[in-house]
Design a protein around this motif. Structure first.
Motif, PDB file in Angstrom:
ATOM      1  N   LEU A  18       0.815  -1.388   0.087  1.00 20.63           N
ATOM      2  CA  LEU A  18       0.061   0.033   0.139  1.00 20.63           C
ATOM      3  C   LEU A  18       0.826   1.310  -0.032  1.00 20.63           C
ATOM      4  N   VAL A  19       2.026   1.059   0.737  1.00 18.88           N
ATOM      5  CA  VAL A  19       2.832   2.347   0.794  1.00 18.88           C
ATOM      6  C   VAL A  19       3.502   2.662  -0.526  1.00 18.88           C
ATOM      7  N   LEU A  20       3.955   1.606  -1.349  1.00 21.39           N
ATOM      8  CA  LEU A  20       4.549   1.454  -2.741  1.00 21.39           C
ATOM      9  C   LEU A  20       3.658   2.023  -3.628  1.00 21.39           C
ATOM     10  N   VAL A  21       2.280   1.706  -3.634  1.00 26.89           N
ATOM     11  CA  VAL A  21       1.194   2.037  -4.302  1.00 26.89           C
ATOM     12  C   VAL A  21       0.943   3.621  -4.046  1.00 26.89           C
ATOM     13  N   TRP A  22       1.030   4.075  -2.981  1.00 34.58           N
ATOM     14  CA  TRP A  22       0.633   5.621  -2.796  1.00 34.58           C
ATOM     15  C   TRP A  22       1.693   6.281  -3.131  1.00 34.58           C
ATOM     16  N   LEU A  23       3.144   5.888  -3.011  1.00 31.64           N
ATOM     17  CA  LEU A  23       4.269   6.663  -3.541  1.00 31.64           C
ATOM     18  C   LEU A  23       4.429   6.747  -5.155  1.00 31.64           C
ATOM     19  N   VAL A  24       3.832   5.734  -5.721  1.00 31.43           N
ATOM     20  CA  VAL A  24       3.907   5.722  -6.951  1.00 31.43           C
ATOM     21  C   VAL A  24       2.682   6.712  -7.653  1.00 31.43           C
ATOM     22  N   VAL A  25       1.541   6.812  -6.866  1.00 30.90           N
ATOM     23  CA  VAL A  25       0.471   7.908  -7.261  1.00 30.90           C
ATOM     24  C   VAL A  25       0.852   9.141  -6.971  1.00 30.90           C
ATOM     25  N   LEU A  26       1.748   9.397  -5.920  1.00 30.34           N
ATOM     26  CA  LEU A  26       2.134  10.537  -5.522  1.00 30.34           C
ATOM     27  C   LEU A  26       3.214  10.956  -6.402  1.00 30.34           C
ATOM     28  N   GLY A  27       4.167  10.006  -6.926  1.00 30.76           N
ATOM     29  CA  GLY A  27       5.227  10.434  -7.800  1.00 30.76           C
ATOM     30  C   GLY A  27       4.600  11.065  -9.027  1.00 30.76           C
ATOM     31  N   ARG A  28       3.494  10.245  -9.632  1.00 25.73           N
ATOM     32  CA  ARG A  28       2.914  10.488 -10.968  1.00 25.73           C
ATOM     33  C   ARG A  28       2.100  12.033 -10.811  1.00 25.73           C
ATOM     34  N   ASP A  29       1.634  12.271  -9.778  1.00 27.22           N
ATOM     35  CA  ASP A  29       0.895  13.536  -9.699  1.00 27.22           C
ATOM     36  C   ASP A  29       2.096  14.665  -9.367  1.00 27.22           C
ATOM     37  N   LEU A  30       3.106  14.451  -8.611  1.00 26.80           N
ATOM     38  CA  LEU A  30       4.243  15.604  -8.893  1.00 26.80           C
ATOM     39  C   LEU A  30       4.975  15.550 -10.257  1.00 26.80           C
TER      40      LEU A  30
END
Length: 93
Positions: A18-30
């Motif tokens: 879940l942390v990895l998925v959240w980081l990927v989504v955050l990175g994509r948004d950034l």
């Protein structure tokens, strides 16, 4: 005798997933934020097309995304005008 540790490890694995998925989504948004995407109204997009300011556009079922033509005044570090991107909601007209 102690119970097996497998359930605790699977919970920890799910947490890391879940942390990895959240980081990927955050990175994509950034990355999209840093790309400088302007959210346009559909009417502004049509005006830009009619004025000849749109270099390219990609249509999907619900969005239109693209790039404006470079402007003469703005220069980036390479001496060229940095690309300016846009996105809008697709409207059937």
């Amino acid at each position: 005798m102690q119970p097996p540790q497998a359930p605790q490890r699977s919970r920890l694995g799910i947490f890391y997933l879940l942390v990895l998925v959240w980081l990927v989504v955050l990175g994509r948004d950034l990355l999209e934020y840093n790309r400088g995407v302007d959210e346009l109204a559909y009417s502004d997009f049509l005006s830009a097309v009619l004025d000849g300011r749109v270099a390219e556009a990609t249509l999907s079922s619900s969005r239109i995304e693209g790039r404006f033509k470079p402007t003469a005044g703005a220069k980036g570090p390479s001496g060229k005008s940095p690309p300016k991107y846009f996105s809008t909601v697709r409207v059937e007209d």
